[in-house]
Design a protein around this motif. Structure first.
Motif, mmCIF file in Angstrom:
data_model
loop_
_atom_site.group_PDB
_atom_site.id
_atom_site.type_symbol
_atom_site.label_atom_id
_atom_site.label_comp_id
_atom_site.label_asym_id
_atom_site.label_seq_id
_atom_site.Cartn_x
_atom_site.Cartn_y
_atom_site.Cartn_z
ATOM 1 N N VAL A 280 0.846 -1.178 0.000
ATOM 2 C CA VAL A 280 0.000 0.000 0.000
ATOM 3 C C VAL A 280 0.889 1.238 0.000
ATOM 4 N N GLY A 281 0.707 2.075 -1.026
ATOM 5 C CA GLY A 281 1.530 3.278 -1.161
ATOM 6 C C GLY A 281 1.058 4.356 -0.199
ATOM 7 N N PRO A 282 1.816 5.449 -0.095
ATOM 8 C CA PRO A 282 1.418 6.536 0.804
ATOM 9 C C PRO A 282 0.151 7.230 0.308
ATOM 10 N N ASP A 283 -0.567 7.818 1.224
ATOM 11 C CA ASP A 283 -1.806 8.535 0.924
ATOM 12 C C ASP A 283 -1.462 9.828 0.171
ATOM 13 N N GLU A 284 -1.920 9.924 -1.093
ATOM 14 C CA GLU A 284 -1.663 11.145 -1.860
ATOM 15 C C GLU A 284 -2.986 11.753 -2.256
ATOM 16 N N GLU A 285 -3.344 12.867 -1.639
ATOM 17 C CA GLU A 285 -4.604 13.574 -1.901
ATOM 18 C C GLU A 285 -5.793 12.626 -1.834
ATOM 19 N N GLY A 286 -5.812 11.809 -0.820
ATOM 20 C CA GLY A 286 -6.979 10.978 -0.585
ATOM 21 C C GLY A 286 -7.005 9.648 -1.328
ATOM 22 N N THR A 287 -5.985 9.362 -2.174
ATOM 23 C CA THR A 287 -5.939 8.049 -2.812
ATOM 24 C C THR A 287 -4.594 7.381 -2.529
ATOM 25 N N ALA A 288 -4.620 6.071 -2.604
ATOM 26 C CA ALA A 288 -3.383 5.316 -2.404
ATOM 27 C C ALA A 288 -3.285 4.264 -3.500
ATOM 28 N N HIS A 289 -2.062 3.893 -3.796
ATOM 29 C CA HIS A 289 -1.846 2.835 -4.787
ATOM 30 C C HIS A 289 -1.741 1.483 -4.074
ATOM 31 N N TYR A 290 -2.488 0.503 -4.562
ATOM 32 C CA TYR A 290 -2.471 -0.841 -3.982
ATOM 33 C C TYR A 290 -1.931 -1.812 -5.016
ATOM 34 N N ARG A 291 -0.927 -2.565 -4.629
ATOM 35 C CA ARG A 291 -0.388 -3.568 -5.537
ATOM 36 C C ARG A 291 -0.518 -4.934 -4.855
ATOM 37 N N LEU A 292 -1.378 -5.749 -5.446
ATOM 38 C CA LEU A 292 -1.670 -7.058 -4.841
ATOM 39 C C LEU A 292 -1.027 -8.175 -5.656
ATOM 40 N N THR A 293 -0.320 -9.054 -4.989
ATOM 41 C CA THR A 293 0.204 -10.261 -5.630
ATOM 42 C C THR A 293 -0.380 -11.459 -4.884
ATOM 43 N N SER A 294 -1.075 -12.296 -5.618
ATOM 44 C CA SER A 294 -1.743 -13.427 -4.966
ATOM 45 C C SER A 294 -1.298 -14.752 -5.545
ATOM 46 N N THR A 295 -1.164 -15.713 -4.677
ATOM 47 C CA THR A 295 -0.855 -17.076 -5.103
ATOM 48 C C THR A 295 -1.858 -18.023 -4.467
ATOM 49 N N VAL A 296 -2.350 -18.937 -5.260
ATOM 50 C CA VAL A 296 -3.159 -20.014 -4.697
ATOM 51 C C VAL A 296 -2.490 -21.328 -5.045
ATOM 52 N N MET A 297 -2.346 -22.178 -4.035
ATOM 53 C CA MET A 297 -1.842 -23.529 -4.268
ATOM 54 C C MET A 297 -2.913 -24.488 -3.798
ATOM 55 N N LEU A 298 -3.209 -25.474 -4.601
ATOM 56 C CA LEU A 298 -4.238 -26.389 -4.131
ATOM 57 C C LEU A 298 -3.968 -27.801 -4.582
ATOM 58 N N SER A 299 -4.564 -28.715 -3.891
ATOM 59 C CA SER A 299 -4.495 -30.114 -4.278
ATOM 60 C C SER A 299 -5.776 -30.763 -3.790
ATOM 61 N N LEU A 300 -6.422 -31.511 -4.666
ATOM 62 C CA LEU A 300 -7.612 -32.234 -4.210
ATOM 63 C C LEU A 300 -7.617 -33.640 -4.769
ATOM 64 N N THR A 301 -7.973 -34.575 -3.941
ATOM 65 C CA THR A 301 -7.998 -35.979 -4.341
ATOM 66 C C THR A 301 -9.323 -36.599 -3.952
ATOM 67 N N THR A 302 -9.956 -37.236 -4.919
ATOM 68 C CA THR A 302 -11.102 -38.062 -4.579
ATOM 69 C C THR A 302 -10.672 -39.497 -4.849
ATOM 70 N N SER A 303 -11.254 -40.395 -4.117
ATOM 71 C CA SER A 303 -10.811 -41.764 -4.266
ATOM 72 C C SER A 303 -11.959 -42.697 -3.935
ATOM 73 N N ASN A 304 -12.264 -43.603 -4.846
ATOM 74 C CA ASN A 304 -13.221 -44.656 -4.522
ATOM 75 C C ASN A 304 -12.976 -45.862 -5.402
ATOM 76 N N GLU A 305 -13.615 -46.964 -5.041
ATOM 77 C CA GLU A 305 -13.291 -48.212 -5.699
ATOM 78 C C GLU A 305 -13.641 -48.210 -7.182
ATOM 79 N N SER A 306 -14.774 -47.588 -7.528
ATOM 80 C CA SER A 306 -15.207 -47.691 -8.917
ATOM 81 C C SER A 306 -14.435 -46.772 -9.851
ATOM 82 N N SER A 307 -13.878 -45.686 -9.326
ATOM 83 C CA SER A 307 -13.176 -44.813 -10.267
ATOM 84 C C SER A 307 -11.721 -44.542 -9.889
ATOM 85 N N GLY A 308 -11.216 -45.239 -8.899
ATOM 86 C CA GLY A 308 -9.815 -45.083 -8.555
ATOM 87 C C GLY A 308 -9.518 -43.740 -7.910
#
Lengths: 256, 304
Positions: free
Chosen positions: A158-186
């Motif tokens: 978040v940048g400094p407040d300049e005349e009522g606005t600020a600059h926001y720089r967002l960097t996002s990472t999502v990591m995921l893993s999902l496993t389903t498992s059953n006899e009929s479909s492995g």
């Protein structure tokens, strides 16, 4: 470094931790670059003061200790560990409270932590973390997943407040893993990691927390959507290219 | 002395790490991984050792197919056709391919020796099955290859003894320009039980896909199944075996598709919902209300 990042793009995301420690062994001279550029699954520690769990990352680490957002204390205890200013700590406490509700509404469980610190150019940086175990033995409400992990890391400068606005720089990472498992479909496992950036200039009238929250919400929805629609979709497309579904094959003779 | 030992250990460690990366390459990507591993190791000798130990294992487990010289078709690199580390039998043409594992090419071929091939009795079953599986592959896999090997009992001369055939199906698609690679591998082991006149099946299917445009997402799916049918003539056995394999593989594909279609609303929802439980975007502008509700829930003891 380039080769290391190349490998991280190819190694199955569920092996990220092993791959990172392997790279750290081979390239000790690049360890700080590796640790800052390669996102790894989030770890959790219990705050002995509040009894609540908090998430560990580079941003709440000092030496070998991690600061809890709940008690503002380092675990294991550390004298002279870096702390945010009193003012920023107030915002951090508020952010943790609100973000926990946000997290509960979208994740129906999981753990969240928010850390803030001053940066060099009059602004500050905030890091919002969410960890969710969606397996049936974890916080999976519906109980479909044998294994299910979602780790989200949002870093906002978040940048400094300049005349009522600020600059926001967002960097996002999502990591995921999902496993389903059953006899009929492995066993069926999808794992992945994506990272995106978003820049905005916003009025600070409603407060930083409101702006940061909206950006994160929008970003998380985008990431979830592109994982679901684009990334998983592409792997499905690939499966159907390898062995097209029967109706496609059978339709051919009929269509004449 | 201690330093020397330490250095030696780390050499060994480095090689093991290099092998780990090579063996965990997604389908069709080992050459790219190898390039990066080589750059990181920065040690030609060590890289060569790691590569020469990893490529044969990778090629066999991914069941890659290589073109035989003289347009004689493709040979699949599998442990079922392995004569020695660099020689693989192609049962259809009775050729033995001599391969360069690291370049992933077949450099030359030689006719198989008699002792490397099954007896005429077995060959009749094998050949009939190969023809049926080829037909099936042609219909079901746009870019599939297959081979039928004799797993056990290749010297059985006639009725009275058990033997085993192994059907290997491998389909790959590499499109690095679209940031996407994938492979389908199935191995069907069919035991011909002479005494009880039954054929027993066990199938292992493995499907992988990798999409990596501005990200890294991978599918890793595995399935095992069993079935059985009656022992018949070579031709009739071949037809019923191919039908059973077709049936199971079609079912498996359908179950993969079902897993995908369950994602958005069921499985993925357990990680993160599309919308909050309230079904409206989070009220960031009005978060004061929460401190109030939180106090109330605490008071009433209805919190978690």
């Amino acid at each position: 470094m380039e080769a290391a990042m190349g490998l991280m793009r190819r190694i199955p995301p569920k092996h990220t931790e092993t791959a990172l420690s392997a790279l750290l062994t081979l390239l000790p001279q690049h360890s700080s670059d590796l640790l800052s550029q390669v996102d790894q699954p989030l770890q959790v520690l219990c705050d002995t003061d509040s009894g609540k769990e908090f998430i560990l990352c580079e941003y709440n680490r000092d030496a070998d200790s991690f600061r809890s957002p709940w008690s503002n204390k380092y675990h294991p205890p550390l004298e002279d560990g870096a702390l945010p200013s009193e003012e920023l700590r107030k915002l951090e406490v508020e952010a943790n409270d609100i973000f926990a509700i946000y997290r509960d509404q979208y994740y129906e469980g999981g753990i969240s932590s928010v850390y803030m610190w001053e940066d060099d150019n009059e602004g500050f940086v905030a890091c919002f973390l969410i960890k969710k175990d969606g397996s049936k033995t974890g916080h999976g409400r519906r109980g479909y997943l044998q294994e299910g992990a979602w780790d989200a890391i949002h870093v906002i400068e978040v940048g400094p407040d300049e005349e009522g606005t600020a600059h926001y720089r967002l960097t996002s990472t999502v990591m995921l893993s999902l496993t389903t498992s059953n006899e009929s479909s492995g066993s069926f496992n999808l794992s992945g990691s994506i990272r995106r950036e978003m820049n905005m200039d916003l009025s600070v009238q409603e407060g930083h927390l409101c702006n940061m929250g909206r950006m994160i919400e929008e970003m998380e929805s985008k990431l979830r959507n592109s994982l679901d629609q684009v990334y998983f979709g592409k792997t499905k497309e690939m499966v159907c290219t390898l062995r097209p579904p029967a109706e496609v094959v059978m339709r051919l003779p009929d269509s004449s | 002395m201690a330093d020397e030992e330490e250095a030696e250990l780390s050499e060994k460690q480095k090689k093991e790490i290099a092998k780990w990366f090579l063996l965990n390459s997604p389908p069709g990507e080992i050459q790219y991984v190898a390039k990066d591993v080589k750059a990181i190791l920065n040690d030609e000798e060590l890289y060569k050792e790691a590569a020469s130990e990893s490529f044969p294992l990778y090629n066999k487990s991914h069941m890659i197919s290589l073109e035989l010289p003289c347009r004689a078709g493709d040979v699949i690199i599998t442990s079922y056709g392995e004569i020695n580390e660099n020689e693989y039998l192609d049962p259809r043409t009775a050729q033995v391919a001599i391969v360069d594992h690291i370049k992933q090419v077949c450099t030359e071929a030689r006719p198989a020796l008699d002792e490397e091939l099954p007896s005429p009795y077995i060959e009749e079953f094998r050949c009939a099955l190969d023809a049926e599986i080829l037909k099936y592959i042609g219909e079901a896999y746009p870019k599939g290859v297959c081979s039928v090997y004799c797993g056990k009992g290749k010297d059985v001369e006639g009725p009275g003894s058990d033997f085993e055939l192994v059907v290997v199906i491998s389909a790959t698609r590499h499109s690095p320009q679209n940031f996407c690679n994938g492979s389908w591998r199935s191995v069907w082991t069919i035991e011909f039980k002479d005494e009880i006149q039954i054929l027993e099946f066990s199938g292992k299917l493995q499907v992988g896909a990798h999409y990596f445009e501005e990200g890294n997402v991978q599918l890793d799916a595995k399935h095992e199944c069993k079935d059985s049918t009656v022992f018949q003539s070579p031709e009739d056995s071949a037809i019923s075996i191919a039908n059973i394999i077709r049936h199971h593989e079609t079912e498996y594909l359908a179950s993969l598709e079902a897993s995908y279609s369950n994602l958005p609303d069921t499985t993925f929802k357990d990680l993160r919902r599309k919308l909050p439980v309230t079904r409206t975007l989070f009220p960031w502008h009005n978060t004061l209300q929460f401190s109030l509700t939180r106090d109330i829930t605490k008071e009433l003891g209805i919190g978690k």
